[in-house]
Design a protein around this motif. Sequence first.
Motif, PDB file in Angstrom:
ATOM      1  N   GLY A  16      -5.191   5.966 -10.395  1.00  0.00           N
ATOM      2  CA  GLY A  16      -5.346   4.867 -10.661  1.00  0.00           C
ATOM      3  C   GLY A  16      -5.921   3.566  -9.781  1.00  0.00           C
ATOM      4  N   VAL A  17      -5.691   4.071  -8.455  1.00  0.00           N
ATOM      5  CA  VAL A  17      -6.296   3.271  -7.396  1.00  0.00           C
ATOM      6  C   VAL A  17      -7.649   3.360  -7.162  1.00  0.00           C
ATOM      7  CG1 VAL A  17      -5.973   2.535  -5.014  1.00  0.00           C
ATOM      8  CG2 VAL A  17      -3.940   3.361  -6.277  1.00  0.00           C
ATOM      9  N   PRO A  18      -8.579   2.153  -7.397  1.00  0.00           N
ATOM     10  CA  PRO A  18      -9.924   2.248  -7.088  1.00  0.00           C
ATOM     11  C   PRO A  18     -10.377   2.945  -5.510  1.00  0.00           C
ATOM     12  CG  PRO A  18      -9.353   0.194  -7.837  1.00  0.00           C
ATOM     13  CD  PRO A  18      -8.107   0.685  -7.566  1.00  0.00           C
ATOM     14  N   PRO A  19     -11.440   3.635  -5.389  1.00  0.00           N
ATOM     15  CA  PRO A  19     -11.862   4.212  -4.386  1.00  0.00           C
ATOM     16  C   PRO A  19     -11.736   3.153  -2.922  1.00  0.00           C
ATOM     17  CG  PRO A  19     -13.396   4.938  -5.937  1.00  0.00           C
ATOM     18  CD  PRO A  19     -12.459   3.820  -6.524  1.00  0.00           C
ATOM     19  N   GLU A  20     -12.147   1.952  -3.545  1.00  0.00           N
ATOM     20  CA  GLU A  20     -12.044   0.941  -2.216  1.00  0.00           C
ATOM     21  C   GLU A  20     -10.652   0.300  -2.030  1.00  0.00           C
ATOM     22  OE1 GLU A  20     -13.210  -0.978  -6.182  1.00  0.00           O
ATOM     23  OE2 GLU A  20     -13.410   0.486  -5.300  1.00  0.00           O
ATOM     24  N   GLY A  21      -9.737   0.639  -2.709  1.00  0.00           N
ATOM     25  CA  GLY A  21      -8.492   0.306  -2.565  1.00  0.00           C
ATOM     26  C   GLY A  21      -8.194  -0.982  -3.448  1.00  0.00           C
ATOM     27  N   THR A  22      -6.916  -1.701  -3.527  1.00  0.00           N
ATOM     28  CA  THR A  22      -6.606  -2.705  -4.189  1.00  0.00           C
ATOM     29  C   THR A  22      -5.728  -3.644  -3.524  1.00  0.00           C
ATOM     30  OG1 THR A  22      -5.289  -3.229  -6.392  1.00  0.00           O
ATOM     31  CG2 THR A  22      -4.568  -1.590  -4.982  1.00  0.00           C
ATOM     32  N   ASN A  23      -5.730  -4.621  -4.052  1.00  0.00           N
ATOM     33  CA  ASN A  23      -4.689  -5.995  -3.200  1.00  0.00           C
ATOM     34  C   ASN A  23      -3.621  -6.062  -3.532  1.00  0.00           C
ATOM     35  OD1 ASN A  23      -5.089  -7.156  -5.554  1.00  0.00           O
ATOM     36  ND2 ASN A  23      -6.513  -8.948  -5.164  1.00  0.00           N
ATOM     37  N   THR A  24      -3.086  -5.070  -4.424  1.00  0.00           N
ATOM     38  CA  THR A  24      -1.693  -5.008  -4.861  1.00  0.00           C
ATOM     39  C   THR A  24      -1.068  -3.540  -4.529  1.00  0.00           C
ATOM     40  OG1 THR A  24      -2.067  -4.874  -7.257  1.00  0.00           O
ATOM     41  CG2 THR A  24      -1.717  -6.790  -6.413  1.00  0.00           C
ATOM     42  N   CYS A  25       0.090  -3.443  -4.232  1.00  0.00           N
ATOM     43  CA  CYS A  25       0.682  -1.997  -4.226  1.00  0.00           C
ATOM     44  C   CYS A  25       1.286  -1.677  -5.573  1.00  0.00           C
ATOM     45  CB  CYS A  25       2.041  -2.143  -3.311  1.00  0.00           C
ATOM     46  SG  CYS A  25       2.809  -0.381  -3.074  1.00  0.00           S
ATOM     47  N   PRO A  26       0.674  -0.492  -5.939  1.00  0.00           N
ATOM     48  CA  PRO A  26       0.849  -0.003  -7.324  1.00  0.00           C
ATOM     49  C   PRO A  26       2.176   0.744  -7.484  1.00  0.00           C
ATOM     50  CG  PRO A  26      -0.541   1.835  -6.186  1.00  0.00           C
ATOM     51  CD  PRO A  26      -0.298   0.535  -5.395  1.00  0.00           C
ATOM     52  N   LEU A  27       3.128   0.663  -6.565  1.00  0.00           N
ATOM     53  CA  LEU A  27       4.587   1.181  -6.445  1.00  0.00           C
ATOM     54  C   LEU A  27       5.561   0.187  -6.362  1.00  0.00           C
ATOM     55  CD1 LEU A  27       3.964   4.298  -4.231  1.00  0.00           C
ATOM     56  CD2 LEU A  27       4.058   4.207  -6.678  1.00  0.00           C
ATOM     57  N   PRO A  28       6.875   0.261  -6.974  1.00  0.00           N
ATOM     58  CA  PRO A  28       7.207  -0.804  -7.142  1.00  0.00           C
ATOM     59  C   PRO A  28       8.338  -1.283  -5.828  1.00  0.00           C
ATOM     60  CG  PRO A  28       8.392   1.095  -8.036  1.00  0.00           C
ATOM     61  CD  PRO A  28       7.033   1.398  -7.698  1.00  0.00           C
ATOM     62  N   TYR A  29       7.798  -1.401  -4.946  1.00  0.00           N
ATOM     63  CA  TYR A  29       8.399  -1.602  -3.459  1.00  0.00           C
ATOM     64  C   TYR A  29       8.747  -3.092  -3.293  1.00  0.00           C
ATOM     65  CZ  TYR A  29       7.718   3.155  -1.779  1.00  0.00           C
ATOM     66  OH  TYR A  29       7.759   4.468  -1.711  1.00  0.00           O
ATOM     67  N   ASP A  30      10.094  -3.574  -3.072  1.00  0.00           N
ATOM     68  CA  ASP A  30      10.411  -5.090  -2.695  1.00  0.00           C
ATOM     69  C   ASP A  30      10.688  -4.986  -1.504  1.00  0.00           C
ATOM     70  OD1 ASP A  30      11.510  -7.458  -2.523  1.00  0.00           O
ATOM     71  OD2 ASP A  30      12.244  -7.266  -4.433  1.00  0.00           O
ATOM     72  N   MET A  31       9.701  -5.496  -0.324  1.00  0.00           N
ATOM     73  CA  MET A  31       9.756  -5.307   1.000  1.00  0.00           C
ATOM     74  C   MET A  31      10.845  -6.538   1.740  1.00  0.00           C
ATOM     75  SD  MET A  31       9.207  -3.860   3.725  1.00  0.00           S
ATOM     76  CE  MET A  31       7.980  -2.590   3.388  1.00  0.00           C
ATOM     77  N   ALA A  32      10.897  -7.342   0.727  1.00  0.00           N
ATOM     78  CA  ALA A  32      11.905  -8.477   1.033  1.00  0.00           C
ATOM     79  C   ALA A  32      13.291  -8.254   0.817  1.00  0.00           C
ATOM     80  CB  ALA A  32      11.535  -9.820   0.293  1.00  0.00           C
ATOM     81  N   LYS A  33      13.561  -7.342   0.049  1.00  0.00           N
ATOM     82  CA  LYS A  33      14.745  -6.942  -0.592  1.00  0.00           C
ATOM     83  C   LYS A  33      15.118  -5.784   0.408  1.00  0.00           C
ATOM     84  CE  LYS A  33      17.281  -4.841  -4.208  1.00  0.00           C
ATOM     85  NZ  LYS A  33      17.407  -4.505  -5.625  1.00  0.00           N
ATOM     86  N   ALA A  34      14.053  -4.772   0.850  1.00  0.00           N
ATOM     87  CA  ALA A  34      14.413  -3.961   1.860  1.00  0.00           C
ATOM     88  C   ALA A  34      14.716  -4.408   3.222  1.00  0.00           C
ATOM     89  CB  ALA A  34      13.366  -2.947   1.833  1.00  0.00           C
ATOM     90  N   ALA A  35      14.052  -5.397   3.494  1.00  0.00           N
ATOM     91  CA  ALA A  35      14.187  -5.929   4.931  1.00  0.00           C
ATOM     92  C   ALA A  35      15.542  -6.492   5.128  1.00  0.00           C
ATOM     93  CB  ALA A  35      13.043  -7.140   5.223  1.00  0.00           C
ATOM     94  N   LYS A  36      15.892  -7.274   3.803  1.00  0.00           N
ATOM     95  CA  LYS A  36      17.231  -8.030   3.966  1.00  0.00           C
ATOM     96  C   LYS A  36      18.421  -6.931   4.106  1.00  0.00           C
ATOM     97  CE  LYS A  36      20.314 -11.004   1.310  1.00  0.00           C
ATOM     98  NZ  LYS A  36      20.470 -12.076   0.324  1.00  0.00           N
TER      99      LYS A  36
END
Length: 202
Positions: free
Chosen positions: A30-50
Amino acid sequence: MTAATLTAGCQSDGGTAPLSLNRLTETADGVPPEGTNTCPLPYDMAKAAKAAGLDAAAGPGPVQDSDAPVATAEGGKRAKPGEPLAQNPGALVSCTFHIGRDDVQVHTVATRKPHAIAPLAPVVGALAGASTDDLISYMKKAGNAAVGEVVVTDNGNVAAVRLKLDGDGDAFLLVGVGEAGSAAPDRKQVGDLAEALAGQVE
């Protein structure tokens, strides 16, 4: 929080399905060949960093604004004969985040047979600045890891975790923080970050 869905965006409020080879492949397709400006997986980096004890601001995208996509994908329908993700069918979704001044690469890969981390060897080598011998040693150690076990490179800025899949297959999460030799978070924090992110997709 559970795993890979076709949801656009880097965060999820729950209700997603467990991570499986088929679902990650569908997400990658589902990710276009040129990529996308959002991550299609449910990662929450702020939560993980904390959770990893990192106080700097964290979120999707690189530190420096650029034209590079936030997320790209390989394998699935776009796998070409002879490529690793065609020989061992699977998919890879790669997303870029940031914590403070460091870019954070998050690669999620799943394949039909072990070892899913094998196609990421060049990525590990580039991120960790590893010698050939060190890279071979690390890839062997990571490939033999149990589900949930975190394996950090010698220089401390790259960590891999074998993920639990719903159904058959093999899967890994690879996290790279900053560049080799940079003043990135210490190896324990990098390992804790990878563990926290893995918990968001299982």
